[in-house]
Design a protein around this motif. Structure first.
Motif, PDB file in Angstrom:
ATOM      1  N   LEU A 129       0.827  -1.203   0.000  1.00 32.08           N
ATOM      2  CA  LEU A 129       0.000   0.000   0.000  1.00 32.08           C
ATOM      3  C   LEU A 129       0.861   1.253   0.000  1.00 32.08           C
ATOM      4  O   LEU A 129       0.597   2.218  -0.725  1.00 32.08           O
ATOM      5  CB  LEU A 129      -0.919  -0.022   1.218  1.00 32.08           C
ATOM      6  N   GLU A 130       1.903   1.260   0.808  1.00 31.47           N
ATOM      7  CA  GLU A 130       2.789   2.429   0.881  1.00 31.47           C
ATOM      8  C   GLU A 130       3.529   2.658  -0.437  1.00 31.47           C
ATOM      9  O   GLU A 130       3.703   3.801  -0.861  1.00 31.47           O
ATOM     10  CB  GLU A 130       3.796   2.249   2.023  1.00 31.47           C
TER      11      GLU A 130
ATOM     12  N   TYR B 219      -9.807  -1.359   0.577  1.00 30.87           N
ATOM     13  CA  TYR B 219     -10.367  -2.115   1.702  1.00 30.87           C
ATOM     14  C   TYR B 219      -9.293  -2.342   2.766  1.00 30.87           C
ATOM     15  O   TYR B 219      -9.543  -2.184   3.968  1.00 30.87           O
ATOM     16  CB  TYR B 219     -10.914  -3.450   1.201  1.00 30.87           C
ATOM     17  N   PHE B 220      -8.101  -2.708   2.335  1.00 32.72           N
ATOM     18  CA  PHE B 220      -6.975  -2.940   3.246  1.00 32.72           C
ATOM     19  C   PHE B 220      -6.692  -1.681   4.060  1.00 32.72           C
ATOM     20  O   PHE B 220      -6.466  -1.739   5.274  1.00 32.72           O
ATOM     21  CB  PHE B 220      -5.747  -3.341   2.433  1.00 32.72           C
TER      22      PHE B 220
ATOM     23  N   ILE C  59      -7.791 -15.598   7.211  1.00 31.90           N
ATOM     24  CA  ILE C  59      -8.099 -14.862   5.988  1.00 31.90           C
ATOM     25  C   ILE C  59      -9.310 -13.965   6.242  1.00 31.90           C
ATOM     26  O   ILE C  59     -10.364 -14.433   6.683  1.00 31.90           O
ATOM     27  CB  ILE C  59      -8.407 -15.823   4.813  1.00 31.90           C
ATOM     28  N   ASP C  60      -9.158 -12.692   5.959  1.00 33.80           N
ATOM     29  CA  ASP C  60     -10.270 -11.754   6.152  1.00 33.80           C
ATOM     30  C   ASP C  60     -11.176 -11.709   4.927  1.00 33.80           C
ATOM     31  O   ASP C  60     -12.387 -11.871   5.026  1.00 33.80           O
ATOM     32  CB  ASP C  60      -9.715 -10.355   6.441  1.00 33.80           C
ATOM     33  N   ARG C  61     -10.574 -11.489   3.743  1.00 34.74           N
ATOM     34  CA  ARG C  61     -11.388 -11.332   2.533  1.00 34.74           C
ATOM     35  C   ARG C  61     -10.560 -11.685   1.310  1.00 34.74           C
ATOM     36  O   ARG C  61      -9.338 -11.505   1.298  1.00 34.74           O
ATOM     37  CB  ARG C  61     -11.903  -9.897   2.437  1.00 34.74           C
TER      38      ARG C  61
ATOM     39  N   TRP D 254      -7.831 -11.016  -8.533  1.00 34.02           N
ATOM     40  CA  TRP D 254      -6.509 -10.390  -8.600  1.00 34.02           C
ATOM     41  C   TRP D 254      -6.471  -9.116  -9.426  1.00 34.02           C
ATOM     42  O   TRP D 254      -5.617  -8.251  -9.207  1.00 34.02           O
ATOM     43  CB  TRP D 254      -5.476 -11.392  -9.108  1.00 34.02           C
ATOM     44  N   THR D 255      -7.396  -8.966 -10.354  1.00 34.86           N
ATOM     45  CA  THR D 255      -7.412  -7.734 -11.153  1.00 34.86           C
ATOM     46  C   THR D 255      -8.097  -6.584 -10.421  1.00 34.86           C
ATOM     47  O   THR D 255      -8.039  -5.448 -10.882  1.00 34.86           O
ATOM     48  CB  THR D 255      -8.123  -7.970 -12.492  1.00 34.86           C
ATOM     49  N   ASP D 256      -8.720  -6.867  -9.289  1.00 32.83           N
ATOM     50  CA  ASP D 256      -9.413  -5.831  -8.509  1.00 32.83           C
ATOM     51  C   ASP D 256      -8.506  -5.288  -7.413  1.00 32.83           C
ATOM     52  O   ASP D 256      -8.938  -5.036  -6.288  1.00 32.83           O
ATOM     53  CB  ASP D 256     -10.684  -6.423  -7.901  1.00 32.83           C
ATOM     54  N   VAL D 257      -7.243  -5.092  -7.747  1.00 42.06           N
ATOM     55  CA  VAL D 257      -6.246  -4.748  -6.742  1.00 42.06           C
ATOM     56  C   VAL D 257      -6.495  -3.379  -6.122  1.00 42.06           C
ATOM     57  O   VAL D 257      -6.274  -3.186  -4.919  1.00 42.06           O
ATOM     58  CB  VAL D 257      -4.822  -4.841  -7.340  1.00 42.06           C
ATOM     59  N   ALA D 258      -6.961  -2.398  -6.902  1.00 39.96           N
ATOM     60  CA  ALA D 258      -7.186  -1.062  -6.341  1.00 39.96           C
ATOM     61  C   ALA D 258      -8.227  -1.108  -5.231  1.00 39.96           C
ATOM     62  O   ALA D 258      -8.036  -0.542  -4.147  1.00 39.96           O
ATOM     63  CB  ALA D 258      -7.599  -0.080  -7.436  1.00 39.96           C
ATOM     64  N   ASN D 259      -9.332  -1.800  -5.473  1.00 43.78           N
ATOM     65  CA  ASN D 259     -10.367  -1.904  -4.444  1.00 43.78           C
ATOM     66  C   ASN D 259      -9.894  -2.727  -3.249  1.00 43.78           C
ATOM     67  O   ASN D 259     -10.262  -2.442  -2.101  1.00 43.78           O
ATOM     68  CB  ASN D 259     -11.643  -2.509  -5.031  1.00 43.78           C
ATOM     69  N   SER D 260      -9.094  -3.737  -3.514  1.00 41.19           N
ATOM     70  CA  SER D 260      -8.570  -4.533  -2.403  1.00 41.19           C
ATOM     71  C   SER D 260      -7.660  -3.683  -1.517  1.00 41.19           C
ATOM     72  O   SER D 260      -7.680  -3.811  -0.289  1.00 41.19           O
ATOM     73  CB  SER D 260      -7.821  -5.761  -2.921  1.00 41.19           C
TER      74      SER D 260
END
Length: 338
Positions: A44-45, A322-323, A307-309, A313-319
């Motif tokens: 994320l950073e 959420y993170f 495991i939370d959620r 793999w293509t939905d990385v921005a939304n993941s």
């Protein structure tokens, strides 16, 4: 093949799905079909451009992942086609002390990560995935799990009957809780959420402290330990929480400095370390040797990552959004379907 590429740091929308040439393994390399990847705070950073080191872009992100070996180069002896492997974070730290790690060989920055359909790994930079774990579960191991293992087992030599304090309920902290309990140690957890504290207790923690209601939480820790303090601290808050960690530690206790979720600014009086003779160490994940030892324990004890959620793999921005919301309990995984 398709890959997610970070072209410019600062905006998650700069993570784009691109077509790249299919890689071919060279001497002592393996080609894997990626099955699952997992997020860490570091990822994320890097995407936001806040990481303490700036990497050359474009970059394929994410250091954690698991895949199936589908091709091997010449002279590969450690793996064969069909094996299921996890990548190591430090690509050239096979064993020994941190002196053996090379900063320019970290997966997910500066080296391309695993957020792609296929990836090339040096055969020395991979380990067999634990046989008792699914792809989703195994993908979470390379950073968070190895960090917790390195802190408590490889460096900390944890023993039954000791007490461990873990801060929060992110990946490293929950792995540390599980490894500590498996070692016969007691665990105290801090969190801003009573619900998360109850969930941590269901995993085996014997005590929980809400640090929002109890900012001076070290006093509560001392009460829970009859004034002795804790033997090990998993310090992920940074300078702001370090003072409380010192107060909560036992004489000759160990503080493992891992993260700085509470910020990077603060003051630390080294005399406080001296008075208790506390051992303070930084934990930069761990070597392949630690990873392999951890995997043997995971199989022997049938430990399962929390495991939370799971996202595509293509939905990385939304993941990542959420993170960043910090409502999670455990790991966030990106599943590669197909």
């Amino acid at each position: 093949m398709k890959a997610i590429v970070l072209n410019e740091a600062g905006n998650l929308d700069n993570l784009t799905l691109e077509e790249r040439p299919m890689p071919q393994p060279e001497r002592q390399e393996i080609l894997i079909r990626v099955k699952a990847t997992a997020l860490n705070y570091r990822d994320l950073e890097i995407a936001h451009g806040h990481y303490h080191t700036a990497f050359r872009l474009p970059l394929v992100p994410l250091s954690d992942g698991v895949g199936e070996v589908i091709a091997i180069g010449e002279d590969v002896t450690r793996f064969k086609i069909g094996d299921r492997v996890c990548s190591t974070f430090w690509q050239r730290w096979t064993g020994g002390s941190f002196r053996m790690a090379e900063p320019s060989y970290q997966r997910g920055g500066p080296l391309d990560g695993l957020l792609s359909e296929y990836a090339i790994l040096d055969e020395q930079a991979a380990v067999f995935a634990p046989r008792n774990l699914s792809d989703i579960e195994a993908s979470t191991l390379p950073c968070a799990a190895v960090t917790a293992w390195q802190a408590l087992v490889t460096e900390g030599h944890i023993r039954a009957g000791e007490t461990v304090l873990v801060q929060g309920t992110g990946g490293v902290s929950l792995f540390a809780l599980q490894f500590a309990r498996a070692s016969g140690a007691r665990v105290i957890v801090t969190s801003s959420s009573d619900e998360k504290l109850e969930r941590a207790k269901s995993l085996g923690a014997f005590g929980g402290i809400n640090y929002r209601r109890t900012p001076e939480w070290s006093a509560a820790v001392l009460d829970m330990t009859d004034g002795r303090g804790v033997d090990h601290v998993i310090e992920v808050g940074g300078p702001q929480s370090f003072e409380q960690s010192l107060k909560a530690a036992s004489r000759r206790g160990q503080i493992n400095v891992i993260g700085y979720l509470g910020g990077s600014e603060g003051n630390i009086n080294p005399l406080d370390i001296f008075r208790k003779q506390v051992e303070v160490r930084g934990i930069p994940v761990g070597s392949r040797e630690s990873f392999e030892a951890m995997n043997r324990a995971i199989e022997a004890l049938d430990l399962k990552p929390v495991i939370d959620r799971v996202f595509d793999w293509t939905d990385v921005a939304n993941s990542m959004r959420y993170f960043a919301a910090e409502s999670r309990f455990g790991k966030v995984v990106l599943q590669h379907v197909g």
